[in-house]
Design a protein around this motif. Structure first.
Motif, PDB file in Angstrom:
ATOM      1  N   SER A   1      -1.347   0.790  12.729  1.00  0.00           N
ATOM      2  CA  SER A   1      -0.958  -0.429  13.434  1.00  0.00           C
ATOM      3  C   SER A   1       0.494  -0.770  13.125  1.00  0.00           C
ATOM      4  O   SER A   1       0.929  -0.723  11.974  1.00  0.00           O
ATOM      5  CB  SER A   1      -1.862  -1.600  13.018  1.00  0.00           C
ATOM      6  N   VAL A   2       1.245  -1.119  14.169  1.00  0.00           N
ATOM      7  CA  VAL A   2       2.652  -1.502  14.038  1.00  0.00           C
ATOM      8  C   VAL A   2       2.717  -3.009  14.201  1.00  0.00           C
ATOM      9  O   VAL A   2       2.199  -3.561  15.179  1.00  0.00           O
ATOM     10  CB  VAL A   2       3.508  -0.808  15.117  1.00  0.00           C
TER      11      VAL A   2
ATOM     12  N   GLY B   1       7.541 -12.415   9.922  1.00  0.00           N
ATOM     13  CA  GLY B   1       8.796 -12.921   9.379  1.00  0.00           C
ATOM     14  C   GLY B   1       9.946 -12.074   9.896  1.00  0.00           C
ATOM     15  O   GLY B   1      10.043 -11.779  11.085  1.00  0.00           O
ATOM     16  N   GLU B   2      10.808 -11.630   8.993  1.00  0.00           N
ATOM     17  CA  GLU B   2      11.966 -10.810   9.375  1.00  0.00           C
ATOM     18  C   GLU B   2      11.646  -9.319   9.414  1.00  0.00           C
ATOM     19  O   GLU B   2      12.527  -8.508   9.699  1.00  0.00           O
ATOM     20  CB  GLU B   2      13.101 -11.045   8.371  1.00  0.00           C
ATOM     21  N   PHE B   3      10.402  -8.949   9.151  1.00  0.00           N
ATOM     22  CA  PHE B   3      10.049  -7.549   8.967  1.00  0.00           C
ATOM     23  C   PHE B   3       9.244  -6.952  10.120  1.00  0.00           C
ATOM     24  O   PHE B   3       8.511  -7.640  10.816  1.00  0.00           O
ATOM     25  CB  PHE B   3       9.212  -7.381   7.690  1.00  0.00           C
ATOM     26  N   SER B   4       9.352  -5.623  10.240  1.00  0.00           N
ATOM     27  CA  SER B   4       8.415  -4.826  11.008  1.00  0.00           C
ATOM     28  C   SER B   4       7.845  -3.810  10.032  1.00  0.00           C
ATOM     29  O   SER B   4       8.472  -3.513   9.005  1.00  0.00           O
ATOM     30  CB  SER B   4       9.101  -4.112  12.178  1.00  0.00           C
ATOM     31  N   GLY B   5       6.681  -3.270  10.338  1.00  0.00           N
ATOM     32  CA  GLY B   5       6.079  -2.290   9.448  1.00  0.00           C
ATOM     33  C   GLY B   5       4.914  -1.594  10.116  1.00  0.00           C
ATOM     34  O   GLY B   5       4.445  -2.018  11.182  1.00  0.00           O
ATOM     35  N   VAL B   6       4.473  -0.514   9.483  1.00  0.00           N
ATOM     36  CA  VAL B   6       3.349   0.268   9.987  1.00  0.00           C
ATOM     37  C   VAL B   6       2.314   0.368   8.875  1.00  0.00           C
ATOM     38  O   VAL B   6       2.635   0.783   7.754  1.00  0.00           O
ATOM     39  CB  VAL B   6       3.795   1.685  10.411  1.00  0.00           C
ATOM     40  N   TYR B   7       1.081   0.000   9.198  1.00  0.00           N
ATOM     41  CA  TYR B   7       0.000   0.097   8.207  1.00  0.00           C
ATOM     42  C   TYR B   7      -0.370   1.571   8.021  1.00  0.00           C
ATOM     43  O   TYR B   7      -0.809   2.221   8.969  1.00  0.00           O
ATOM     44  CB  TYR B   7      -1.224  -0.686   8.682  1.00  0.00           C
TER      45      TYR B   7
ATOM     46  N   ALA C   1       0.869  -1.183   0.000  1.00  0.00           N
ATOM     47  CA  ALA C   1       0.000   0.000   0.000  1.00  0.00           C
ATOM     48  C   ALA C   1       0.902   1.227   0.000  1.00  0.00           C
ATOM     49  O   ALA C   1       2.028   1.164   0.492  1.00  0.00           O
ATOM     50  CB  ALA C   1      -0.902   0.008   1.232  1.00  0.00           C
ATOM     51  N   PRO C   2       0.458   2.353  -0.544  1.00  0.00           N
ATOM     52  CA  PRO C   2       1.275   3.574  -0.512  1.00  0.00           C
ATOM     53  C   PRO C   2       1.662   3.919   0.927  1.00  0.00           C
ATOM     54  O   PRO C   2       0.802   3.995   1.810  1.00  0.00           O
ATOM     55  CB  PRO C   2       0.349   4.639  -1.113  1.00  0.00           C
ATOM     56  N   GLY C   3       2.967   4.051   1.165  1.00  0.00           N
ATOM     57  CA  GLY C   3       3.463   4.386   2.480  1.00  0.00           C
ATOM     58  C   GLY C   3       3.836   3.190   3.343  1.00  0.00           C
ATOM     59  O   GLY C   3       4.424   3.353   4.410  1.00  0.00           O
ATOM     60  N   PHE C   4       3.499   1.969   2.901  1.00  0.00           N
ATOM     61  CA  PHE C   4       3.871   0.782   3.674  1.00  0.00           C
ATOM     62  C   PHE C   4       5.300   0.407   3.315  1.00  0.00           C
ATOM     63  O   PHE C   4       5.611   0.165   2.146  1.00  0.00           O
ATOM     64  CB  PHE C   4       2.939  -0.386   3.393  1.00  0.00           C
TER      65      PHE C   4
ATOM     66  N   SER D   1      -6.557  -1.639   6.125  1.00  0.00           N
ATOM     67  CA  SER D   1      -6.508  -2.607   5.031  1.00  0.00           C
ATOM     68  C   SER D   1      -6.476  -4.008   5.620  1.00  0.00           C
ATOM     69  O   SER D   1      -6.214  -4.179   6.806  1.00  0.00           O
ATOM     70  CB  SER D   1      -5.259  -2.371   4.172  1.00  0.00           C
ATOM     71  N   PRO D   2      -6.732  -5.030   4.814  1.00  0.00           N
ATOM     72  CA  PRO D   2      -6.560  -6.393   5.305  1.00  0.00           C
ATOM     73  C   PRO D   2      -5.089  -6.631   5.644  1.00  0.00           C
ATOM     74  O   PRO D   2      -4.207  -5.964   5.101  1.00  0.00           O
ATOM     75  CB  PRO D   2      -6.992  -7.261   4.120  1.00  0.00           C
ATOM     76  N   GLY D   3      -4.825  -7.572   6.526  1.00  0.00           N
ATOM     77  CA  GLY D   3      -3.434  -7.865   6.844  1.00  0.00           C
ATOM     78  C   GLY D   3      -3.294  -9.018   7.797  1.00  0.00           C
ATOM     79  O   GLY D   3      -4.179  -9.284   8.615  1.00  0.00           O
ATOM     80  N   GLY D   4      -2.137  -9.672   7.721  1.00  0.00           N
ATOM     81  CA  GLY D   4      -1.895 -10.841   8.547  1.00  0.00           C
ATOM     82  C   GLY D   4      -0.704 -10.713   9.478  1.00  0.00           C
ATOM     83  O   GLY D   4      -0.191 -11.713   9.971  1.00  0.00           O
ATOM     84  N   TRP D   5      -0.241  -9.486   9.723  1.00  0.00           N
ATOM     85  CA  TRP D   5       0.908  -9.305  10.596  1.00  0.00           C
ATOM     86  C   TRP D   5       0.489  -9.364  12.059  1.00  0.00           C
ATOM     87  O   TRP D   5      -0.677  -9.132  12.399  1.00  0.00           O
ATOM     88  CB  TRP D   5       1.587  -7.976  10.282  1.00  0.00           C
ATOM     89  N   GLN D   6       1.451  -9.654  12.934  1.00  0.00           N
ATOM     90  CA  GLN D   6       1.231  -9.664  14.378  1.00  0.00           C
ATOM     91  C   GLN D   6       1.287  -8.215  14.859  1.00  0.00           C
ATOM     92  O   GLN D   6       2.328  -7.557  14.765  1.00  0.00           O
ATOM     93  CB  GLN D   6       2.312 -10.489  15.088  1.00  0.00           C
ATOM     94  N   LEU D   7       0.185  -7.693  15.356  1.00  0.00           N
ATOM     95  CA  LEU D   7       0.082  -6.281  15.720  1.00  0.00           C
ATOM     96  C   LEU D   7       0.507  -6.075  17.174  1.00  0.00           C
ATOM     97  O   LEU D   7      -0.125  -6.592  18.092  1.00  0.00           O
ATOM     98  CB  LEU D   7      -1.349  -5.791  15.501  1.00  0.00           C
ATOM     99  N   ILE D   8       1.596  -5.312  17.358  1.00  0.00           N
ATOM    100  CA  ILE D   8       2.133  -5.120  18.707  1.00  0.00           C
ATOM    101  C   ILE D   8       1.911  -3.703  19.236  1.00  0.00           C
ATOM    102  O   ILE D   8       2.157  -3.439  20.405  1.00  0.00           O
ATOM    103  CB  ILE D   8       3.635  -5.473  18.761  1.00  0.00           C
ATOM    104  N   GLY D   9       1.474  -2.771  18.379  1.00  0.00           N
ATOM    105  CA  GLY D   9       1.260  -1.404  18.840  1.00  0.00           C
ATOM    106  C   GLY D   9       0.585  -0.553  17.794  1.00  0.00           C
ATOM    107  O   GLY D   9       0.195  -1.049  16.724  1.00  0.00           O
ATOM    108  N   THR D  10       0.453   0.739  18.120  1.00  0.00           N
ATOM    109  CA  THR D  10      -0.152   1.696  17.186  1.00  0.00           C
ATOM    110  C   THR D  10       0.607   3.016  17.252  1.00  0.00           C
ATOM    111  O   THR D  10       1.230   3.346  18.261  1.00  0.00           O
ATOM    112  CB  THR D  10      -1.633   1.971  17.516  1.00  0.00           C
ATOM    113  N   THR D  11       0.524   3.755  16.163  1.00  0.00           N
ATOM    114  CA  THR D  11       1.124   5.082  16.099  1.00  0.00           C
ATOM    115  C   THR D  11       0.140   6.047  15.452  1.00  0.00           C
ATOM    116  O   THR D  11      -0.727   5.632  14.673  1.00  0.00           O
ATOM    117  CB  THR D  11       2.449   5.074  15.309  1.00  0.00           C
ATOM    118  N   THR D  12       0.312   7.325  15.770  1.00  0.00           N
ATOM    119  CA  THR D  12      -0.502   8.360  15.114  1.00  0.00           C
ATOM    120  C   THR D  12       0.268   9.016  13.977  1.00  0.00           C
ATOM    121  O   THR D  12      -0.240   9.933  13.326  1.00  0.00           O
ATOM    122  CB  THR D  12      -0.926   9.439  16.128  1.00  0.00           C
ATOM    123  N   ALA D  13       1.490   8.555  13.709  1.00  0.00           N
ATOM    124  CA  ALA D  13       2.296   9.132  12.627  1.00  0.00           C
ATOM    125  C   ALA D  13       1.594   8.936  11.286  1.00  0.00           C
ATOM    126  O   ALA D  13       1.023   7.876  11.020  1.00  0.00           O
ATOM    127  CB  ALA D  13       3.676   8.483  12.593  1.00  0.00           C
ATOM    128  N   ALA D  14       1.635   9.966  10.451  1.00  0.00           N
ATOM    129  CA  ALA D  14       1.059   9.876   9.103  1.00  0.00           C
ATOM    130  C   ALA D  14       2.117   9.294   8.167  1.00  0.00           C
ATOM    131  O   ALA D  14       3.103   9.947   7.852  1.00  0.00           O
ATOM    132  CB  ALA D  14       0.620  11.255   8.623  1.00  0.00           C
TER     133      ALA D  14
END
Length: 197
Positions: A146-147, A151-157, A117-120, A161-174
């Motif tokens: 959502s943070v 696998g070997e990655f971390s990322g911020v949604y 997705a744009p920005g992911f 959107s749909p997704g299968g990552w393990q969600l450990i936190g949230t941010t308000t960053a745009a």
């Protein structure tokens, strides 16, 4: 360019573009874009401006930038570590939730490539201590900000959107703002640090 692994992709991307490290070869006129992925670097160019053989020569002469210089662009993201999968992630890793948070915030993350997705942006670090599998059943809607880990990655949604990552936190960053000249908060080659909000 096809490369053997992600570390080489990031190094060649930095060498070709000067992103995050000392500038390697300057981009010749006619190069439209340089896009890293998991095992490749895609270069698009205008054949009216530059010959394919000159593009190949430029690629072959590029020096990969494995060391990140002090000129690396740093991005800091504040995270509230109360994600719905934090407890399960900690259990899988054999750590406490506090240890997962400490490891996530103390790790230096490199923006390897963008997609989905744009920005992911897919972020990698120098260790595998936070490697976790994707969820068995993906969520149909992951909230924006959502943070996650997968696998070997971390990322911020950047958006819901749909997704299968393990969600450990949230941010308000745009993460994506199309009204800006540079819409993506994080770009490949950047160094990303997470801090607890």
């Amino acid at each position: 360019m096809e490369l053997p692994e992600l570390t080489a992709v990031v190094a060649y991307y930095r060498g070709l573009t000067g992103a995050g490290a000392s500038v390697g070869s300057s981009m010749p006129e006619g190069i439209i874009d340089v896009v890293p992925a998991a095992r490749t670097v895609l270069v698009t160019f205008d054949p009216e401006t530059i010959r394919p053989s000159d593009v190949r020569d430029w690629l072959e002469s590029a020096e990969p930038a494995y060391d990140v210089a002090s000129s690396a662009r740093d991005v800091t993201i504040e995270v509230s570590y109360r994600g719905p999968d934090l407890a399960e992630t900690a259990q899988f890793l054999g750590m406490s939730e506090a240890e997962v948070v400490k490891l996530h915030t103390s790790s230096e993350w490199t923006a390897a490539f963008s997609g989905f997705a744009p920005g992911f942006v897919y972020l990698v670090t120098t260790h595998e201590r936070l490697r976790v599998p994707r969820r068995n059943t993906p969520r149909t809607a992951v909230p924006a900000g959502s943070v996650g880990l997968a696998g070997e990655f971390s990322g911020v949604y950047p958006r819901s959107s749909p997704g299968g990552w393990q969600l450990i936190g949230t941010t308000t960053a745009a993460l994506w703002d199309a009204s800006k000249a540079e819409p993506a908060l994080i770009r490949p080659g950047d160094l990303v640090r997470f801090v607890e909000a």
